[in-house]
Design a protein around this motif. Structure first.
Motif, PDB file in Angstrom:
ATOM      1  N   THR A  77      -4.884 -23.102  42.723  1.00 51.63           N
ATOM      2  CA  THR A  77      -4.204 -23.677  41.561  1.00 51.63           C
ATOM      3  C   THR A  77      -2.734 -23.269  41.603  1.00 51.63           C
ATOM      4  O   THR A  77      -2.364 -22.292  42.251  1.00 51.63           O
TER       5      THR A  77
ATOM      6  N   VAL B  72       3.759 -29.407  31.284  1.00 51.20           N
ATOM      7  CA  VAL B  72       2.394 -29.608  30.795  1.00 51.20           C
ATOM      8  C   VAL B  72       2.332 -30.937  30.035  1.00 51.20           C
ATOM      9  O   VAL B  72       3.069 -31.140  29.065  1.00 51.20           O
TER      10      VAL B  72
ATOM     11  N   VAL C  54      -5.942 -29.418  33.977  1.00 49.39           N
ATOM     12  CA  VAL C  54      -5.043 -28.302  33.687  1.00 49.39           C
ATOM     13  C   VAL C  54      -5.809 -27.319  32.804  1.00 49.39           C
ATOM     14  O   VAL C  54      -6.504 -27.727  31.865  1.00 49.39           O
TER      15      VAL C  54
ATOM     16  N   ALA D  13      -0.304 -22.196  32.160  1.00 48.74           N
ATOM     17  CA  ALA D  13      -0.987 -23.451  32.480  1.00 48.74           C
ATOM     18  C   ALA D  13      -1.180 -23.520  33.989  1.00 48.74           C
ATOM     19  O   ALA D  13      -0.216 -23.394  34.751  1.00 48.74           O
TER      20      ALA D  13
ATOM     21  N   GLN E 226      -2.978 -25.593  37.355  1.00 48.63           N
ATOM     22  CA  GLN E 226      -3.458 -26.907  37.786  1.00 48.63           C
ATOM     23  C   GLN E 226      -4.017 -26.837  39.206  1.00 48.63           C
ATOM     24  O   GLN E 226      -3.345 -26.336  40.112  1.00 48.63           O
TER      25      GLN E 226
ATOM     26  N   PRO F 226      -1.219 -32.293  42.833  1.00 46.41           N
ATOM     27  CA  PRO F 226      -2.295 -32.215  41.836  1.00 46.41           C
ATOM     28  C   PRO F 226      -3.572 -32.864  42.359  1.00 46.41           C
ATOM     29  O   PRO F 226      -3.535 -33.962  42.927  1.00 46.41           O
TER      30      PRO F 226
END
Length: 367
Positions: free
Chosen positions: A210, A218, A279, A324, A326, A334
């Motif tokens: 991540t 975000v 997320v 945060a 991801q 992503p």
């Protein structure tokens, strides 16, 4: 197989009045009788001449793992008895009826193979010790992290009588192997034959990295937001809901999520089919956290297990400790997965027992 034992005696007489064991001194005697061998332990306070009823001529006699020369033991065909002399102390005796010529422990390097997406590659070897017709060995995992189906093999088939043991987290038949995980192999090795020639590890779900997102990155307004404290299912433990942690999105979070196998799930209504990314807004003082991810009861495509970095705190009084995170692919982009319109269930499970506080989850439409 049969077991016989006697303590502090000079003889052990069988049910048919046949002397099973005799000694010139009082000893403690215990034996396991098998088709290929009689294994006996004799504890003698002084040197003793002993005889063991075998009923047939053995091929060899071992004491302490060493084969005795032929003139150091005798077989009486008339009585079916093997005679030999033992020193004081504890002696491990094997009377062998097979062709096994060497009981000394030996080390064997067993290849380890990793299979993934139809390809197989060598991944080092496991040092296996074969001793007293048993095989055992272990290795610390240093390969790619993920869920693996691990199998001992011999001659292209599953190895009989071999067990692969690990304390790692399980998902069905697969085990989660991360850096430092220990795999232990143990099994029978009749006649000292190595019971496996390959340890196969088949990857069924890799650990996904991540990345941390800047606060401005975000996608709050375009995402489906699942508040951590609004989970709809739980098993394997009980988290605590909190409204006292600093700077949470919806005013709450969950914490005390530190038991392996403890899972939480969220139900979400997806209004539009398409590709999405995930997320997670989390806080943790752990160095690394692993969480398994399932979507509608199956591992999330490309992200079966997430590796999240610690944030430096629990977010109790410092909002900056909420990060945060991801999931990303191998090129740092992503990770995308398809969702149909309608109701879905997202589930996170504690893989190895690390603590992590959860503020919320976001399902962000992929551009």
């Amino acid at each position: 197989l049969g077991v016989l034992a006697v303590q502090g005696a000079t003889a052990l007489i069988g049910a048919d009045s046949t002397p099973v064991f005799q000694s010139s001194a009082q000893v403690t005697f215990g034996a396991l009788y098998g088709e290929r061998a009689i294994r006996a332990t004799v504890v003698a306070p002084v040197p003793a001449a002993v005889s063991v009823h075998t009923g047939r001529r053995p091929q060899r006699v071992f004491v302490g793992g060493e084969a005795l020369p032929g003139d150091a033991w005798q077989y009486d065909a008339g009585t079916g008895v093997v005679g030999l002399s033992l020193p004081s102390g504890t002696s491990q005796v094997q009377v062998r009826f097979d062709d096994l010529a060497d009981l000394r422990p030996r080390q064997v390097a067993v290849p380890v193979q990793v299979a993934s997406d139809g390809d197989a590659s060598a991944a080092g070897s496991m040092e296996l010790t074969v001793a007293d017709e048993r095989a055992f060995g272990s290795l610390q995992w240093s390969g790619r992290e993920g869920f693996y189906e691990v199998q001992a093999r011999r001659g292209g088939a599953a190895a009989a009588g071999v067990e692969v043991v690990t304390q790692a987290s399980r998902r069905g038949d697969a085990v989660l192997l991360v850096s430092g995980s220990t795999l232990t192999v143990r099994g029978e090795a009749p006649a000292q034959v190595v019971p496996l020639d390959l340890l196969e590890c088949r990857l069924v779900g890799a650990v996904t990295a991540t990345r941390r997102l800047d606060k401005d990155s975000v996608p709050w307004t375009t995402s489906l937001v699942l508040e951590g404290e609004a989970f709809t299912g739980e098993g394997g433990g009980a988290v605590t809901r909190s409204t006292e942690h600093a700077g949470t999105h919806g005013g709450g979070c969950v914490y005390a999520w530190g038991t392996p196998g403890h899972w939480l799930s969220w139900s979400v209504e997806v209004p539009k089919a398409g590709d999405y990314s995930l997320v997670l807004v989390v806080a943790s003082q752990e160095k690394v956290i692993l969480r398994s991810v399932q979507l509608d009861g199956a591992p999330l495509s490309g992200a079966a297990v997430l590796r999240l970095e610690g944030t430096g705190g629990w977010g109790r009084s410092n909002a900056a400790e909420w990060h945060a995170m991801q999931p990303v692919d191998g090129e740092g982009r992503p990770l995308r997965f398809a969702l149909s319109a309608g109701r879905h269930e997202l589930r996170l499970e504690n893989s190895l027992g690390q603590h992590m506080n959860l503020d919320c989850l976001l399902l962000a439409p992929a551009p």
